[in-house]
Motif scaffolding. Sequence first.
Motif, PDB file in Angstrom:
ATOM      1  N   ASN A 215       0.748  -0.938  -0.485  1.00 14.40           N
ATOM      2  CA  ASN A 215      -0.010  -0.024  -0.717  1.00 14.40           C
ATOM      3  C   ASN A 215       0.873   1.248  -0.209  1.00 14.40           C
ATOM      4  OD1 ASN A 215      -2.854  -1.074  -0.200  1.00 14.40           O
ATOM      5  ND2 ASN A 215      -2.456  -1.603   1.959  1.00 14.40           N
ATOM      6  N   ILE A 218       1.489   1.825  -3.550  1.00  5.73           N
ATOM      7  CA  ILE A 218       0.863   1.804  -4.109  1.00  5.73           C
ATOM      8  C   ILE A 218       0.831   3.581  -4.538  1.00  5.73           C
ATOM      9  CG2 ILE A 218      -1.767   2.180  -5.229  1.00  5.73           C
ATOM     10  CD1 ILE A 218      -1.560  -1.218  -4.463  1.00  5.73           C
ATOM     11  N   SER A 251      -4.858  -6.114  -9.127  1.00  6.99           N
ATOM     12  CA  SER A 251      -5.538  -6.425  -8.244  1.00  6.99           C
ATOM     13  C   SER A 251      -6.393  -7.213  -7.940  1.00  6.99           C
ATOM     14  CB  SER A 251      -6.253  -5.009  -7.663  1.00  6.99           C
ATOM     15  OG  SER A 251      -7.480  -4.623  -7.609  1.00  6.99           O
ATOM     16  N   LYS A 260      -6.204  -6.028  -0.478  1.00  5.25           N
ATOM     17  CA  LYS A 260      -7.364  -5.557  -1.248  1.00  5.25           C
ATOM     18  C   LYS A 260      -8.141  -4.312  -0.337  1.00  5.25           C
ATOM     19  CE  LYS A 260      -8.474  -8.686  -3.980  1.00  5.25           C
ATOM     20  NZ  LYS A 260      -9.383  -9.882  -4.743  1.00  5.25           N
ATOM     21  N   SER A 263      -6.003  -1.859   1.415  1.00  6.13           N
ATOM     22  CA  SER A 263      -5.589  -0.634   0.279  1.00  6.13           C
ATOM     23  C   SER A 263      -6.891  -0.075   0.487  1.00  6.13           C
ATOM     24  CB  SER A 263      -5.384  -1.516  -1.016  1.00  6.13           C
ATOM     25  OG  SER A 263      -5.458  -0.444  -1.493  1.00  6.13           O
ATOM     26  N   TRP A 267      -8.141   4.231   0.636  1.00  6.42           N
ATOM     27  CA  TRP A 267      -7.743   5.092  -0.224  1.00  6.42           C
ATOM     28  C   TRP A 267      -9.000   6.128   0.017  1.00  6.42           C
ATOM     29  CZ3 TRP A 267      -4.704   7.200  -4.091  1.00  6.42           C
ATOM     30  CH2 TRP A 267      -4.033   6.626  -4.180  1.00  6.42           C
TER      31      TRP A 267
END
Length: 412
Positions: A215, A218, A251, A260, A263, A267
């Motif tokens: 993460n 990302i 993903s 997932k 994350s 986000w």
Amino acid sequence: MENYAVILVIMALMIGVSGLAGKIKIPAPMLLLIVGIIIGFVPAMPEIEINPEIIMLLFLPPLLYDAAFNISFQQFKTNLNTIGTLAIGLVFLTTAGIAVLAYYLIPGMSWPLAFVLGSILSATDAVAAVGVTKGLGLSHKTITILEGESLINDASALVSYRFAVAAVTGIAFVTWKASIEFVMVLGGGFLVGWIIFTALRFTIGFFRKDAMVVNGLILLMPFVTYLIAEHFEVSGVIAVVVLGLGMSKLSRTKFPDHVKEQSRNFWDVIIFLLNGLIFLLIGLEFPIILKKMPQVQVWTFAGYAGVIVLVTLLIRMARVYLQQFNLQRAFQGKRKISEDALFDSRTSFIITWSGMRGIVSLAIALGLPTVINNGEPFPMRNEIIFLSIAVVLLSLLGQGLTLPWVVKKLKL
């Protein structure tokens, strides 16, 4: 210390207003805009001038990445014809339409300045499209077209803006050179995005079970991708979009469930904060720009802004309905057009009405150079910036506040 206190107050205000918007059933972006304008006129409120470079770097990459990550890749591919038509062809058509209108409508507006204004206001905004249409129950196709268009059209607008400003500063405009550079900017952005995605894919594969490292990477990479692309003078917008599309597909197949979930939660918070701050900052910026305009010109230029909003809507409506007709004709002629790519008149109207200007137009306008090559002030700079923010506000408030009503009336 005072600056930090102001930032904390703005953040708290943004969170509170966003929560209130949900209670009173008003789109949060619109309420944040209105509150921002009201707060901006409070005498005790310090002026917060937006730095366009910070806006383009701090806000644009994560918001573009998130929108690209969440878009349906299959729907994007199916509607690529429409998205490309609106994101490239319509941008240049709108630039030309606004330029012609401004040249004949606004005293003192030369052709190069008119094209600068047209390029600033030519692209719809991804943040506005996502923020205002969220929760309205629109079809996946409509949302994909709107988000796909606003993800790509920033690149078209930035290229046309670059050439328009060059013309004002005395650099000759050559059509064939402009066309080649446009292809190079978009193609280069695609290449940078793809290379960074490929490198990130292998890196994440190595750390795939460590959620914090994955993460962290990302979160970092949209900014890195944008900076690298801009360093090589290609489209940072396209590069980040390619990265987001690639990571979305990756993903779904390669990320463990716990990565997932973490994350997504992370986000969601980041995008909530950035979205809210953008609309609040646009509202706060209006009183600052207003003070720089001669009072005798304010209402006149506000009228010009209203005419520009109307004309851009008409241009957009004509092009969207023409695209609907062209797709139906191509499908009936048994060309390679999927039936899923077709849309009806109600969808055409929603696509038209959802085309709002936003933070990118404002950041581009505020980034206008203060002087030209010979050292003289940039002509009509304050007027162009005022027109830009007035069009953004009229577009967001007028279309944004009425969009839920339009969707309800059309029974979408």
